[in-house]
Design a protein around this motif. Structure first.
Motif, PDB file in Angstrom:
ATOM      1  N   GLY A   1       0.797  -1.233   0.000  1.00 11.36           N
ATOM      2  CA  GLY A   1       0.000   0.000   0.000  1.00 11.36           C
ATOM      3  C   GLY A   1       0.823   1.274   0.000  1.00 11.36           C
ATOM      4  N   PHE A   2       2.172   1.140  -0.012  1.00  6.37           N
ATOM      5  CA  PHE A   2       3.035   2.331  -0.001  1.00  6.37           C
ATOM      6  C   PHE A   2       3.919   2.318  -1.250  1.00  6.37           C
ATOM      7  N   TRP A   3       3.958   3.454  -1.923  1.00  9.15           N
ATOM      8  CA  TRP A   3       4.694   3.546  -3.195  1.00  9.15           C
ATOM      9  C   TRP A   3       5.543   4.819  -3.220  1.00  9.15           C
ATOM     10  N   ASP A   4       6.696   4.730  -3.881  1.00  9.18           N
ATOM     11  CA  ASP A   4       7.554   5.908  -4.068  1.00  9.18           C
ATOM     12  C   ASP A   4       7.480   6.344  -5.525  1.00  9.18           C
ATOM     13  N   PHE A   5       7.499   7.632  -5.739  1.00 12.86           N
ATOM     14  CA  PHE A   5       7.486   8.153  -7.111  1.00 12.86           C
ATOM     15  C   PHE A   5       8.910   8.503  -7.527  1.00 12.86           C
ATOM     16  N   GLY A   6       9.317   7.973  -8.680  1.00 15.10           N
ATOM     17  CA  GLY A   6      10.684   8.185  -9.174  1.00 15.10           C
ATOM     18  C   GLY A   6      10.844   9.530  -9.859  1.00 15.10           C
ATOM     19  N   HIS A   7      11.970   9.694 -10.572  1.00 14.33           N
ATOM     20  CA  HIS A   7      12.307  11.023 -11.107  1.00 14.33           C
ATOM     21  C   HIS A   7      11.302  11.503 -12.155  1.00 14.33           C
ATOM     22  N   LEU A   8      10.644  10.583 -12.869  1.00 14.70           N
ATOM     23  CA  LEU A   8       9.623  11.012 -13.838  1.00 14.70           C
ATOM     24  C   LEU A   8       8.239  11.046 -13.181  1.00 14.70           C
ATOM     25  N   GLY A   9       8.010  10.079 -12.286  1.00 18.86           N
ATOM     26  CA  GLY A   9       6.707  10.012 -11.604  1.00 18.86           C
ATOM     27  C   GLY A   9       6.427  11.277 -10.813  1.00 18.86           C
ATOM     28  N   VAL A  10       7.454  11.790 -10.138  1.00 20.79           N
ATOM     29  CA  VAL A  10       7.230  12.984  -9.313  1.00 20.79           C
ATOM     30  C   VAL A  10       6.873  14.179 -10.202  1.00 20.79           C
ATOM     31  N   GLU A  11       7.474  14.222 -11.396  1.00 20.91           N
ATOM     32  CA  GLU A  11       7.168  15.345 -12.307  1.00 20.91           C
ATOM     33  C   GLU A  11       5.729  15.233 -12.806  1.00 20.91           C
ATOM     34  N   LEU A  12       5.331  14.020 -13.209  1.00 19.96           N
ATOM     35  CA  LEU A  12       3.961  13.841 -13.701  1.00 19.96           C
ATOM     36  C   LEU A  12       2.957  14.155 -12.590  1.00 19.96           C
ATOM     37  N   LYS A  13       3.251  13.647 -11.403  1.00 20.89           N
ATOM     38  CA  LYS A  13       2.337  13.873 -10.281  1.00 20.89           C
ATOM     39  C   LYS A  13       2.235  15.372  -9.964  1.00 20.89           C
ATOM     40  N   ASN A  14       3.380  16.049  -9.942  1.00 16.24           N
ATOM     41  CA  ASN A  14       3.357  17.500  -9.682  1.00 16.24           C
ATOM     42  C   ASN A  14       2.589  18.241 -10.763  1.00 16.24           C
ATOM     43  N   ASN A  15       2.763  17.812 -12.032  1.00 12.29           N
ATOM     44  CA  ASN A  15       2.043  18.486 -13.114  1.00 12.29           C
ATOM     45  C   ASN A  15       0.534  18.290 -12.983  1.00 12.29           C
ATOM     46  N   ILE A  16       0.119  17.080 -12.577  1.00 13.19           N
ATOM     47  CA  ILE A  16      -1.316  16.814 -12.392  1.00 13.19           C
ATOM     48  C   ILE A  16      -1.864  17.758 -11.304  1.00 13.19           C
ATOM     49  N   LYS A  17      -1.117  17.832 -10.190  1.00 17.67           N
ATOM     50  CA  LYS A  17      -1.591  18.679  -9.080  1.00 17.67           C
ATOM     51  C   LYS A  17      -1.620  20.153  -9.491  1.00 17.67           C
ATOM     52  N   GLN A  18      -0.594  20.551 -10.227  1.00 17.69           N
ATOM     53  CA  GLN A  18      -0.522  21.954 -10.667  1.00 17.69           C
ATOM     54  C   GLN A  18      -1.696  22.298 -11.600  1.00 17.69           C
ATOM     55  N   GLN A  19      -1.989  21.393 -12.520  1.00 19.96           N
ATOM     56  CA  GLN A  19      -3.103  21.638 -13.453  1.00 19.96           C
ATOM     57  C   GLN A  19      -4.425  21.662 -12.711  1.00 19.96           C
ATOM     58  N   TRP A  20      -4.565  20.793 -11.726  1.00 17.57           N
ATOM     59  CA  TRP A  20      -5.807  20.747 -10.934  1.00 17.57           C
ATOM     60  C   TRP A  20      -5.974  22.054 -10.160  1.00 17.57           C
ATOM     61  N   TRP A  21      -4.885  22.485  -9.570  1.00 18.68           N
ATOM     62  CA  TRP A  21      -4.921  23.703  -8.737  1.00 18.68           C
ATOM     63  C   TRP A  21      -5.276  24.933  -9.587  1.00 18.68           C
ATOM     64  N   LYS A  22      -4.625  24.989 -10.770  1.00 25.78           N
ATOM     65  CA  LYS A  22      -4.881  26.108 -11.688  1.00 25.78           C
ATOM     66  C   LYS A  22      -6.356  26.154 -12.062  1.00 25.78           C
ATOM     67  N   TYR A  23      -6.864  25.032 -12.523  1.00 27.29           N
ATOM     68  CA  TYR A  23      -8.231  24.943 -13.040  1.00 27.29           C
ATOM     69  C   TYR A  23      -9.263  25.249 -11.945  1.00 27.29           C
ATOM     70  N   HIS A  24      -8.964  24.787 -10.712  1.00 29.40           N
ATOM     71  CA  HIS A  24      -9.980  24.907  -9.674  1.00 29.40           C
ATOM     72  C   HIS A  24      -9.829  26.130  -8.783  1.00 29.40           C
ATOM     73  N   THR A  25      -8.641  26.708  -8.728  1.00 27.76           N
ATOM     74  CA  THR A  25      -8.515  27.893  -7.858  1.00 27.76           C
ATOM     75  C   THR A  25      -8.087  29.128  -8.662  1.00 27.76           C
ATOM     76  N   GLN A  26      -6.883  29.068  -9.274  1.00 29.50           N
ATOM     77  CA  GLN A  26      -6.373  30.293  -9.913  1.00 29.50           C
ATOM     78  C   GLN A  26      -7.268  30.802 -11.030  1.00 29.50           C
ATOM     79  N   GLN A  27      -7.879  29.892 -11.793  1.00 30.83           N
ATOM     80  CA  GLN A  27      -8.686  30.345 -12.934  1.00 30.83           C
ATOM     81  C   GLN A  27     -10.129  30.663 -12.547  1.00 30.83           C
ATOM     82  N   ARG A  28     -10.453  30.576 -11.269  1.00 32.41           N
ATOM     83  CA  ARG A  28     -11.812  30.900 -10.819  1.00 32.41           C
ATOM     84  C   ARG A  28     -11.722  31.982  -9.755  1.00 32.41           C
ATOM     85  N   SER A  29     -12.814  32.704  -9.582  1.00 31.48           N
ATOM     86  CA  SER A  29     -12.762  33.708  -8.513  1.00 31.48           C
ATOM     87  C   SER A  29     -13.591  33.273  -7.315  1.00 31.48           C
TER      88      SER A  29
END
Ligand code: GAP
Length: 556
Positions: A98-126
């Motif tokens: 049940g525990f997993w580590d994200f490697g050098h590419l996984g961490v980038e993909l995961k960060n990009n997913i979170k960044q896109q989610w954050w942008k769409y749901h907070t920064q791009q809305r008032s």
């Protein structure tokens, strides 16, 4: 026909209107909702007008893409490990379920997913702001929320094959073993919250919990955030962060984990407030599977989301709106629209706090499974925290004190989103005899790879200069080992959007070639334009191939 802009709650919305003569009056009628983005609205309007002029060329609202064969979850896990996306945590000691580590590419993909989610749901809305709450908080939060008393699963073990799993109370009589259809033995109730001691001296310490959801910190901080951010209903509070559940049988790679991340929004409304964004659901057609269809053994139906709300299949406009928003988020980032459906929870399976819940489900290789939940929590949580903390949670709305409702809580696991984007990006190309990871450019871990065509200083110097320049904005790989074909192949496999090659023309005319990952086509461009080209490709979804003259090459 003409486009009009309406401003609702500080947001601009575009509509296609037409004028019609009625007697001696000319009235304006709405033809279609065009979205919030001016440029996209203009394109959509053009499409609608063209369709009306040439009805034979009508296209569906959402084009379905051909369905590539999905790989199994085990094969995806093996691929992720081989390429540096995800590893079993602590594998040198045998890992821990049940525990997993994200490697050098996984961490980038995961960060990009979170960044896109954050942008769409907070920064791009008032109307939505974010918080980042603590993982461990006062245990009274979890008593008030009902997690201590009601966040309960039942452990069962198959009498035939000994397979262990958890089920809901209502399934006790009917559930059969997932593996062999054998009968389950009830092994008793358990609460999946991890406990921990806060304070290093045992006698003085208190028992608390690692949070099982991020949502509760939003409720506990609700008044402070509302006051400080001067939020007016309707508004939302978003959070991305770790959650922990001591799952009985973590399984299916990242699907059921013990430590995972959630991206959640609590969206607060005045109980009777209508959704001002409901028009946006008109452009979404999605498979709907409501409680009635499930109980009558009917198949899910492809229904326009707005119609599903109008017909009362989806009870509230807010639920329809949020399901549409999230579906749009996934598909705008490259997920395959055919792999999604909205399923209503049956009355027996709803959580202790929910009035009505829908899930956005995804067709995983192991079947349709929950990707994201949308619970109508009413005012359960604010009422509970008000009672337990003795703090008034009401806010002033139109001169009255009220306790808002959370009519919809979009709640998504980051790792489940990670799986969706990986499954839909993974392509096996028989011509190239290679894997191509067709990730959306916004999500790709590496945006470009730069190669000198051969290892010679005159090419290497230019390549290094380009890498240093592009690295100021993005993750870029400098790769000078192996044949060009091998270098292309290893970048295709990890989803690198483009390969920039410095060849014999580069020192003379200051140009480079760019190869597009998905088509293998190449164009020659000016080196000084590279940054701008990449911005357009990544941020605006433009094609690399539109920026230069095609280069005649062997397909690789
Ligand atoms: N606040 C509501 C809530 O936590 P949930 O349905 O229990 O609702 C929401 O969880 C989402 O979190 C799920 O739809 C899923 O995406 C993710 N999730 C839940 N448990 C998970 C687990 N054990 N491993 C990975 N993701 C999980």
């Amino acid at each position: 026909m003409f486009i009009t802009k309406k401003n609702i709650n500080g947001n601009d919305y575009y509509y296609l209107q037409k004028s019609e003569r009625q007697g001696d009056k000319v009235i304006s009628k709405s033809v279609a909702y065009l979205g919030k983005d001016k440029e996209k609205a203009e394109k959509k309007a053009e499409q609608i007008i063209n369709q009306q002029n040439n009805p034979s060329e009508k296209t569906p609202i959402k084009k379905s893409t051909p369905q590539p064969k999905q790989i199994s979850i085990e094969d995806l896990a093996a691929f992720c490990k081989r390429k540096g996306f995800v590893y079993p945590s602590g594998e040198i000691y045998g890992g821990l379920g049940g525990f997993w580590d994200f490697g050098h590419l996984g961490v980038e993909l995961k960060n990009n997913i979170k960044q896109q989610w954050w942008k769409y749901h907070t920064q791009q809305r008032s109307d939505i702001v974010g918080i980042d709450g603590a993982i461990i908080t006062n245990p009274k939060v979890w008593e008030a929320s009902g997690h201590v008393s009601s966040f309960i699963d039942i452990a069962v073990q198959c009498k035939k094959c000994s397979y262990k799993t958890k089920i809901d109370k209502h399934e006790l009589e009917t559930a059969k073993c997932d593996k062999c259809q054998g009968e389950y033995e009830n092994k008793g109730e358990f609460n999946p919250m991890f406990t921990t001691q806060v304070g290093p001296i045992k006698e003085d310490s208190i028992t608390s919990y690692l949070r099982p959801e991020t949502a509760q910190l939003i409720f506990a901080d609700f008044k402070l955030v509302q006051e400080n951010a001067r939020l007016q209903l309707p508004f939302g509070i978003a959070q991305i962060g770790k959650a922990f559940r001591n799952e009985l049988s973590p399984r299916e790679f990242l699907f059921r984990m013990r430590e995972f991340e959630q991206m959640e929004i609590e969206y607060f409304i005045e109980p009777k407030q209508k959704c001002p964004f409901i028009e946006e659901t008109k452009t979404v057609d999605i498979l709907i599977y409501d409680e009635k269809m499930q109980k009558n053994n009917k198949k899910p139906e492809l229904i326009n989301l707005h119609q599903a709300w109008k017909k009362g299949i989806i009870k509230t406009d807010w639920h329809a709106y949020w399901i549409g928003q999230e579906y749009e988020w996934f598909t705008s980032l490259g997920a395959n629209p055919n792999n999604f459906r909205a399923r209503q929870h049956t009355s027996e399976e709803k959580s202790h706090y929910a009035i009505d819940t829908w899930d956005l489900e995804y067709k995983f290789p192991m079947g349709w499974k929950e990707l994201q939940g949308f619970a109508n929590r009413g005012n359960f949580d604010l009422t509970q925290h008000q009672e337990h903390s003795k703090q008034n949670m009401e806010i002033i709305h139109e001169d009255k004190k009220i306790l808002p409702n959370v009519v919809c809580e979009p709640s998504l696991g980051v790792e489940r989103a990670f799986l969706v984007f990986m499954f839909d990006a993974y392509h096996q190309d028989p011509q190239r005899n290679n894997t191509i990871l067709k990730l959306n450019p916004k999500l790709s871990p590496i945006k470009a790879a730069v190669f000198p065509i051969i290892k010679q200083p005159e090419y290497e110097e230019i390549a290094e200069e380009i890498v240093n320049d592009l690295k100021k904005e993005w993750n870029i790989i400098y790769d000078r080992s192996g044949s060009i074909g091998r270098r292309y192949a290893r970048n295709d496999e990890i989803g690198t959007i483009m390969c920039i090659t410095i060849d014999d023309k580069s020192p003379k005319d200051k140009t480079a070639t760019i190869r597009d990952r998905d088509t293998t086509e190449q164009v020659r461009v000016k080196i000084k334009d590279l940054r701008e080209i990449m911005r357009k490709v990544i941020n605006e979804g433009e094609s690399v191939l539109d920026f230069g003259k095609r280069v005649n090459t062997r397909k690789k």
